[in-house]
Design a protein around this motif. Structure first.
Motif, PDB file in Angstrom:
ATOM      1  N   VAL A  23      48.856  31.585  44.278  1.00 47.12           N
ATOM      2  CA  VAL A  23      48.532  32.757  43.456  1.00 47.12           C
ATOM      3  C   VAL A  23      49.756  33.661  43.339  1.00 47.12           C
ATOM      4  O   VAL A  23      50.125  34.102  42.246  1.00 47.12           O
ATOM      5  N   GLU A  24      50.415  33.899  44.444  1.00 50.03           N
ATOM      6  CA  GLU A  24      51.588  34.772  44.408  1.00 50.03           C
ATOM      7  C   GLU A  24      52.755  34.117  43.681  1.00 50.03           C
ATOM      8  O   GLU A  24      53.512  34.781  42.984  1.00 50.03           O
ATOM      9  N   PHE A  25      52.873  32.824  43.826  1.00 53.19           N
ATOM     10  CA  PHE A  25      53.930  32.114  43.098  1.00 53.19           C
ATOM     11  C   PHE A  25      53.741  32.268  41.591  1.00 53.19           C
ATOM     12  O   PHE A  25      54.676  32.611  40.863  1.00 53.19           O
ATOM     13  N   VAL A  26      52.527  32.036  41.117  1.00 60.16           N
ATOM     14  CA  VAL A  26      52.275  32.144  39.677  1.00 60.16           C
ATOM     15  C   VAL A  26      52.396  33.599  39.235  1.00 60.16           C
ATOM     16  O   VAL A  26      52.948  33.896  38.177  1.00 60.16           O
ATOM     17  N   TYR A  60      46.837  32.238  33.497  1.00 63.30           N
ATOM     18  CA  TYR A  60      47.256  31.506  34.698  1.00 63.30           C
ATOM     19  C   TYR A  60      46.875  32.215  35.988  1.00 63.30           C
ATOM     20  O   TYR A  60      46.701  31.579  37.015  1.00 63.30           O
ATOM     21  N   VAL A  61      46.747  33.533  35.898  1.00 60.18           N
ATOM     22  CA  VAL A  61      46.168  34.271  37.009  1.00 60.18           C
ATOM     23  C   VAL A  61      44.948  34.994  36.453  1.00 60.18           C
ATOM     24  O   VAL A  61      45.036  35.682  35.425  1.00 60.18           O
ATOM     25  N   GLY A  62      43.817  34.806  37.080  1.00 58.00           N
ATOM     26  CA  GLY A  62      42.591  35.410  36.582  1.00 58.00           C
ATOM     27  C   GLY A  62      41.746  35.944  37.728  1.00 58.00           C
ATOM     28  O   GLY A  62      41.897  35.533  38.877  1.00 58.00           O
ATOM     29  N   VAL A  63      40.862  36.867  37.362  1.00 59.23           N
ATOM     30  CA  VAL A  63      40.047  37.540  38.358  1.00 59.23           C
ATOM     31  C   VAL A  63      38.573  37.312  38.036  1.00 59.23           C
ATOM     32  O   VAL A  63      38.152  37.447  36.890  1.00 59.23           O
ATOM     33  N   CYS A  64      37.799  36.988  39.051  1.00 63.86           N
ATOM     34  CA  CYS A  64      36.361  36.821  38.886  1.00 63.86           C
ATOM     35  C   CYS A  64      35.740  38.147  38.485  1.00 63.86           C
ATOM     36  O   CYS A  64      36.001  39.178  39.111  1.00 63.86           O
ATOM     37  N   CYS A  67      33.203  39.450  41.577  1.00 59.39           N
ATOM     38  CA  CYS A  67      33.656  39.950  42.876  1.00 59.39           C
ATOM     39  C   CYS A  67      35.121  40.360  42.877  1.00 59.39           C
ATOM     40  O   CYS A  67      35.613  40.877  43.867  1.00 59.39           O
ATOM     41  N   GLY A  68      35.828  40.128  41.775  1.00 67.89           N
ATOM     42  CA  GLY A  68      37.235  40.504  41.735  1.00 67.89           C
ATOM     43  C   GLY A  68      38.144  39.521  42.436  1.00 67.89           C
ATOM     44  O   GLY A  68      39.322  39.790  42.619  1.00 67.89           O
ATOM     45  N   TYR A  90      41.901  39.605  49.132  1.00 64.46           N
ATOM     46  CA  TYR A  90      43.185  39.715  48.443  1.00 64.46           C
ATOM     47  C   TYR A  90      43.048  40.524  47.162  1.00 64.46           C
ATOM     48  O   TYR A  90      42.129  40.354  46.386  1.00 64.46           O
ATOM     49  N   THR A  91      43.998  41.426  46.948  1.00 58.93           N
ATOM     50  CA  THR A  91      44.082  42.093  45.655  1.00 58.93           C
ATOM     51  C   THR A  91      45.509  41.937  45.167  1.00 58.93           C
ATOM     52  O   THR A  91      46.451  41.863  45.957  1.00 58.93           O
ATOM     53  N   LEU A  92      45.662  41.873  43.871  1.00 58.06           N
ATOM     54  CA  LEU A  92      46.975  41.649  43.306  1.00 58.06           C
ATOM     55  C   LEU A  92      47.903  42.817  43.578  1.00 58.06           C
ATOM     56  O   LEU A  92      47.489  43.966  43.512  1.00 58.06           O
ATOM     57  N   PRO A  93      49.157  42.524  43.859  1.00 59.04           N
ATOM     58  CA  PRO A  93      50.137  43.609  44.003  1.00 59.04           C
ATOM     59  C   PRO A  93      50.309  44.312  42.658  1.00 59.04           C
ATOM     60  O   PRO A  93      50.192  43.682  41.621  1.00 59.04           O
ATOM     61  N   SER A  94      50.547  45.592  42.715  1.00 60.80           N
ATOM     62  CA  SER A  94      50.680  46.307  41.444  1.00 60.80           C
ATOM     63  C   SER A  94      52.140  46.600  41.130  1.00 60.80           C
ATOM     64  O   SER A  94      53.005  46.371  41.950  1.00 60.80           O
TER      65      SER A  94
END
Ligand SMILES: [Zn+2]
Length: 94
Positions: A23-26, A60-64, A67-68, A90-94
């Motif tokens: 996830v972080e790579f993409v 390529y990166v998506g959120v449910c 539940c996020g 996990y939450t995406l870095p901003s």
């Protein structure tokens, strides 16, 4: 001899990583320009690996939406079975 035994010996962060690493790579790939792109082969219907809700991964990166939960798929092999889940907290870095 030690070793983590999970098969992650070769690299840290790459298209063949699992889970959060993928996830972080993409997310960071190509300076962050990949993550918001529509999947070239089309949206992938999948099931959230956090809450089991059905959702469609369009980028390529998506959120449910339920539940996020953060999911991603490597751009070179975007198939349902290759989708990786970053983990419940996990939450995406901003
Ligand atoms: Zn979910």
């Amino acid at each position: 001899m030690s070793g983590c035994g999970c098969g992650c010996t070769s690299n840290n962060g790459g298209p063949f990583s699992k889970g959060k690493e993928l996830v972080e790579f993409v997310f960071h790939a190509h300076g962050g320009t990949v993550r918001d792109q529509k999947i070239q082969q089309g949206p992938i219907e999948t099931v959230c690996q956090g809450c089991q809700a059905a959702f469609i991964l369009e980028t390529y990166v998506g959120v449910c939406s339920q539940c996020g939960g953060v999911h991603a798929v490597a751009p070179m092999s975007p198939t349902a079975e290759k989708i990786q889940f970053a983990g419940r907290d996990y939450t995406l870095p901003s």
